[in-house]
Design a protein around this motif. Structure first.
Motif, PDB file in Angstrom:
ATOM      1  N   PRO A 250       0.818  -1.224   0.000  1.00  0.00           N
ATOM      2  CA  PRO A 250       0.000   0.000   0.000  1.00  0.00           C
ATOM      3  C   PRO A 250       0.847   1.267   0.000  1.00  0.00           C
ATOM      4  CG  PRO A 250      -0.822  -1.576   1.615  1.00  0.00           C
ATOM      5  CD  PRO A 250       0.493  -2.105   1.141  1.00  0.00           C
ATOM      6  N   HIS A 251       0.365   2.255  -0.718  1.00  0.00           N
ATOM      7  CA  HIS A 251       1.039   3.556  -0.772  1.00  0.00           C
ATOM      8  C   HIS A 251       0.092   4.719  -0.443  1.00  0.00           C
ATOM      9  CE1 HIS A 251       4.779   2.046  -2.704  1.00  0.00           C
ATOM     10  NE2 HIS A 251       3.959   1.134  -3.193  1.00  0.00           N
ATOM     11  N   MET A 252      -1.211   4.516  -0.552  1.00  0.00           N
ATOM     12  CA  MET A 252      -2.157   5.596  -0.280  1.00  0.00           C
ATOM     13  C   MET A 252      -2.449   5.658   1.216  1.00  0.00           C
ATOM     14  SD  MET A 252      -5.593   6.611  -2.382  1.00  0.00           S
ATOM     15  CE  MET A 252      -6.555   5.152  -2.022  1.00  0.00           C
ATOM     16  N   PHE A 267      -0.591  10.241  -1.025  1.00  0.00           N
ATOM     17  CA  PHE A 267       0.214   9.021  -1.040  1.00  0.00           C
ATOM     18  C   PHE A 267       1.496   9.257  -0.248  1.00  0.00           C
ATOM     19  CE2 PHE A 267      -2.813   8.119  -4.157  1.00  0.00           C
ATOM     20  CZ  PHE A 267      -2.700   6.818  -4.607  1.00  0.00           C
ATOM     21  N   ASP A 301      -7.791  -2.815  -3.673  1.00  0.00           N
ATOM     22  CA  ASP A 301      -7.140  -1.595  -3.212  1.00  0.00           C
ATOM     23  C   ASP A 301      -6.143  -1.082  -4.242  1.00  0.00           C
ATOM     24  OD1 ASP A 301      -6.504   0.416  -1.140  1.00  0.00           O
ATOM     25  OD2 ASP A 301      -4.566  -0.596  -1.115  1.00  0.00           O
ATOM     26  N   GLN A 305      -6.257   2.564  -5.789  1.00  0.00           N
ATOM     27  CA  GLN A 305      -5.129   3.485  -5.790  1.00  0.00           C
ATOM     28  C   GLN A 305      -4.832   3.990  -7.202  1.00  0.00           C
ATOM     29  OE1 GLN A 305      -1.763   2.621  -2.871  1.00  0.00           O
ATOM     30  NE2 GLN A 305      -2.734   0.604  -2.953  1.00  0.00           N
ATOM     31  N   ALA A 308      -7.413   6.580  -8.022  1.00  0.00           N
ATOM     32  CA  ALA A 308      -7.138   7.816  -7.288  1.00  0.00           C
ATOM     33  C   ALA A 308      -6.006   8.598  -7.945  1.00  0.00           C
ATOM     34  CB  ALA A 308      -6.786   7.485  -5.838  1.00  0.00           C
ATOM     35  N   TYR A 313      -3.747  13.317  -7.482  1.00  0.00           N
ATOM     36  CA  TYR A 313      -3.357  12.955  -6.116  1.00  0.00           C
ATOM     37  C   TYR A 313      -2.177  13.805  -5.674  1.00  0.00           C
ATOM     38  CZ  TYR A 313       0.564  10.325  -8.197  1.00  0.00           C
ATOM     39  OH  TYR A 313       1.697   9.977  -8.878  1.00  0.00           O
ATOM     40  N   SER A 602     -11.815   6.955   3.656  1.00  0.00           N
ATOM     41  CA  SER A 602     -10.367   6.884   3.437  1.00  0.00           C
ATOM     42  C   SER A 602      -9.660   6.307   4.654  1.00  0.00           C
ATOM     43  CB  SER A 602      -9.818   8.276   3.105  1.00  0.00           C
ATOM     44  OG  SER A 602      -9.977   9.166   4.202  1.00  0.00           O
ATOM     45  N   ARG A 609      -5.507  -1.501   4.900  1.00  0.00           N
ATOM     46  CA  ARG A 609      -4.140  -1.595   4.352  1.00  0.00           C
ATOM     47  C   ARG A 609      -3.123  -1.880   5.443  1.00  0.00           C
ATOM     48  NH1 ARG A 609      -5.565   3.672   2.115  1.00  0.00           N
ATOM     49  NH2 ARG A 609      -6.824   3.279   0.256  1.00  0.00           N
TER      50      ARG A 609
END
Length: 781
Positions: A250-252, A267, A301, A305, A308, A313, A602, A609
């Motif tokens: 995950p990065h967000m 992010f 997810d 992402q 998004a 972003y 969110s 995540r």
């Protein structure tokens, strides 16, 4: 100093003899003395150990032994003639003690189908010794018979020595090497006529490429396999299902930047921009998988992402920061949009699995105590929403009932947790599931079929040997990764072909499950192997629905049998408890927001995540991400607060006291009320028990609380916010002083008179009671 030529002189444990070729007397004498010493030492040791040696194999039947090399621990010949030495190079397939590294980069064709034609091999030779190598050549050997079992493949792949099973070097088809200085490398190319390979019928044959001197001393080697499937061979093909995972760390984050026109997610870094771009890992996976009949296992997810990013972003300057203004514009929007479009095209007409949202670590959650239990509801809701994300973005009808525990390890606790999330099918390694029959199929041959685990759960077993091979080998996609890609491809071909030969006319199944974060090089190797097997005819594609049909009864391992290696990489129970605590705090925050869904969505996604399987093996980043979510919640809760004050003045009997509420949230504040309590209510009391608070986003609002004064003087007041729905305190209270002034004397006299009358009434009642000789009511007893 010019390196000395590699001459194969004899070395003892005490000294190294160097044969000089420049004619100098001193060096010749030293060499002669050293050689004589070595001969005497060898002769003496032979006499001492002769009684325990086995019979000597005839020279004609043995592989030539290798004289010791002058500057490295060379291979030593055994009585059977096999060359022995410690260590195995990861890429080249040779021992680290060899002077030369052999890297085999290509083998064409990958599968021999015709009895004529040529086998072409190419690669690189590197001299890792400290001496020049001269008079060497590259040759090739093939095993005399096909390997009969998959366990035999494993033995052949791990063998570090040459023996009879490797066959004789094919004469007349060698590549002579020039002199190699230390560190020098040379490419080679060999073309061998197929009839001279000596293969006989379908099967996987061992193939060895070695570097040797004219006297037979082997300086290095590399191993692979040569699958042979002659045209007209009619074995029953393996029904093959290939899982194609699309997952990523995950990065967000939970943080968003809201404006009047848009909401921009934040992010923690911009790493996905490179992964989505052409040439990036995720782009290559889509590009490669689009050419194969595979089952796509997609993390919703990751799709969320990508969407998004495509919509715009921000990227945090510091991962885990809580101020959305401390961000920069993301650069991967176009790449993410192109990747989504490519993925949508690739999955058209294929089986698609929507994994549980963010691919949660089911094993850690099932074994994580109260924290894991508390998160089950959140993950169940997230998974339902995840299917909608995949279906909408990819225009498909994804299957959303599949659990994929880490390592395919399943026990009763993990299966039970998967059921709580609404998952009815679990991907399980063959080691974790026992069939009621007690055996996989007749003779223990490969057969990855579905197993019924009670009435509500089905296990899809997959091949653990192939999964381990892919998990341990992560070849690169470029030229540097070619040797390892070749080894993986040929090993996959050999495994599947040998599996077919175990029971050549029985219908059976094979499920290939790569690692979650499959490298682009591994994807390419799988693609080539599957394509070759399908083209030759010993593999046939199978859809996931077919693989799950007609499960046979079985049962799971006991909980105590969970693998130790997987246990060590689990998410800690304290981390799960912290995420569960944040879930409760988010529930409290949602009570004061005018539109809770805009903020909580969110944050709930970020909590999912935080328990992703992708964090296994990366505890530092997992901890950093989780703490970032927790800091975000703390900052959000703390941003709704009372502004401290020290003193106010109350003039007159009736007045209002101003209290400032600061709303630092990015949406309107509702659902809170202000209460003010007095330390001296007989002097100053609040008229309004509670005053509702409404404040626009990112502004401060002054709330006025009505009070009534009865006497002059200072009074301590305490102001506190409460949630309107359940009356729970919100944030920290503030305490300040109210200085009451100018209360009229009449009011003071009225209060004093009232107090005096009460005292007189009490005294009169007491006198009457004493006169009657009794006690007043309520006092007796």
């Amino acid at each position: 100093m010019t390196p000395r030529p590699f001459t194969g002189a004899v070395r003892t444990d005490a000294e190294v003899a160097v044969v000089a070729r420049d004619g100098r007397c001193a060096r010749a004498i030293v060499a002669a003395v050293a050689a004589l010493s070595a001969v005497l030492s060898v002769a003496l040791s032979s006499v001492l150990v002769m009684p325990v040696l086995p019979p000597v194999v005839p020279a004609a039947a043995a592989v030539p032994s290798v004289p010791s090399a002058p500057s490295y621990e060379s291979p030593r010949a055994t009585p059977s003639g096999a060359i022995r030495g410690p260590g195995l190079d990861r890429v080249g397939g040779h021992r680290s003690s060899y002077a030369v590294t052999v890297r085999l980069a290509s083998s064409s064709p990958a599968v021999l189908r015709r009895p004529d034609g040529w086998l072409t091999l190419s690669g690189t030779v590197v001299n890792h010794s400290r001496h020049r190598v001269t008079g060497a050549h590259v040759g090739v050997r093939t095993g005399p018979v096909a390997l009969g079992t998959r366990s035999g493949l494993a033995v052949a792949a791990g063998r570090t020595d040459l023996d009879r099973a490797d066959g004789e070097e094919i004469s007349g088809h060698i590549h002579r090497l020039p002199s190699l200085d230390p560190g020098a490398r040379r490419d080679f190319r060999l073309r061998v006529p197929v009839p001279e390979l000596g293969t006989d019928g379908a099967g996987a044959y061992g193939l060895t490429v070695d570097v040797a001197r004219e006297d037979g001393a082997v300086l290095g080697l590399a191993r692979t396999f040569l699958p042979v499937y002659p045209e007209g061979t009619a074995y029953q093909p393996l029904s093959t299902t290939v899982l194609w995972p699309m997952t990523e760390t995950p990065h967000m984050e939970a943080l968003t930047l809201r404006t009047s026109e848009s909401v921009r997610p934040v992010f923690r870094d911009d790493a996905l921009a490179a992964a989505f771009a052409k040439g990036g890992r995720l782009w290559r996976l889509v590009e490669t998988g689009a050419r194969l009949p595979v089952t796509w296992a997609v993390d919703p997810d990751l799709v969320a992402q990508a969407r998004a990013m495509a919509d715009g972003y921000r990227v945090a300057r510091t991962p885990g920061a809580t101020d959305p203004r401390q961000t920069t514009e993301g650069t991967g929007g176009r790449a993410a949009a192109a990747w989504l479009a490519a993925l949508k095209r690739a999955v058209r007409g294929q089986d698609v699995i929507a994994l549980p949202y963010a691919d949660p670590d089911l094993a850690s959650l099932a074994r994580g105590g109260p924290g894991g239990d508390a998160l089950a509801g959140l993950l169940r809701r997230a998974s339902r929403a995840g299917k909608d994300v995949v279906d909408q973005e990819l225009d498909t009808d994804a299957r959303a009932d599949m659990a994929w525990p880490a390592g395919g390890a399943v026990d009763a606790g993990i299966a039970g947790y998967a059921e709580r999330l609404g998952l009815a099918t679990v991907l399980a390694s063959g080691d974790g599931v026992r069939r009621s029959s007690g055996a996989l199929v007749t003779g223990g041959a490969t057969d990855d079929r579905a197993v019924a685990l009670g009435e509500r759960m089905t296990a899809l077993t997959y091949d653990t040997t192939v999964a381990s091979l892919l998990a341990q080998s992560r070849p690169g996609a470029g030229a540097a990764g070619a040797p390892l890609r070749l080894r993986v491809r040929q090993r996959l071909l050999a495994e599947s072909l040998t599996a077919v030969r175990e029971l050549p006319y029985a219908p059976r199944a094979l499920m290939v499950v790569p690692p979650r974060r499959m490298s682009a090089g591994a994807a390419r190797a799988i693609s080539e192997a599957v394509s070759e097997g399908l083209g030759a005819g010993w593999l046939e594609p199978s859809r996931l629905e077919a693989a799950a049909q007609d499960p046979e009864p079985g049962q799971l391992r006991e909980t105590g049998g969970y693998p130790v290696a997987l246990r060590a990489s689990e998410l800690p129970a304290r981390s799960l408890a912290a995420v569960a605590r944040d879930q409760r705090r988010l529930g409290t925050l949602s009570k004061v927001l005018s539109d809770p869904e805009r903020t909580t969505a969110s944050a709930y996604a970020a909590m999912a995540r935080a328990v992703s399987t992708s964090w296994r093996g990366n505890p530092a980043d997992a901890r950093s991400y989780r703490r970032g979510v927790s800091r975000y919640l703390s900052a959000s809760i703390d941003s709704v607060r009372l502004v401290p004050k020290s003193k106010v003045t109350v003039a007159g009997q009736s007045a209002t006291i101003p209290v400032t509420v600061d709303n630092g949230l990015q949406q309107d504040l509702t659902g809170v009320e202000l209460r003010v309590a007095s330390s001296r209510p007989e002097r100053l009391a609040a008229v309004d028990r509670a005053v509702g608070v409404r404040a626009s986003r990112a502004v401060s609002r002054t709330v006025r609380v009505g009070v009534r004064a009865h006497a002059n003087g200072p009074v301590r007041l305490t102001a506190q916010l409460y949630t309107s729905s359940d009356g729970r305190p919100w944030g920290r209270p503030i305490t300040f002083t109210a200085d009451v002034r100018s209360v009229p004397s009449g009011a003071v006299a009225f209060v004093a008179g009232g107090v005096g009358l009460m005292m007189l009434a009490a005294a009169f009642r007491l006198r009457r009671a004493q006169a009657r000789g009794g006690a007043p009511p309520g006092v007796r007893g």
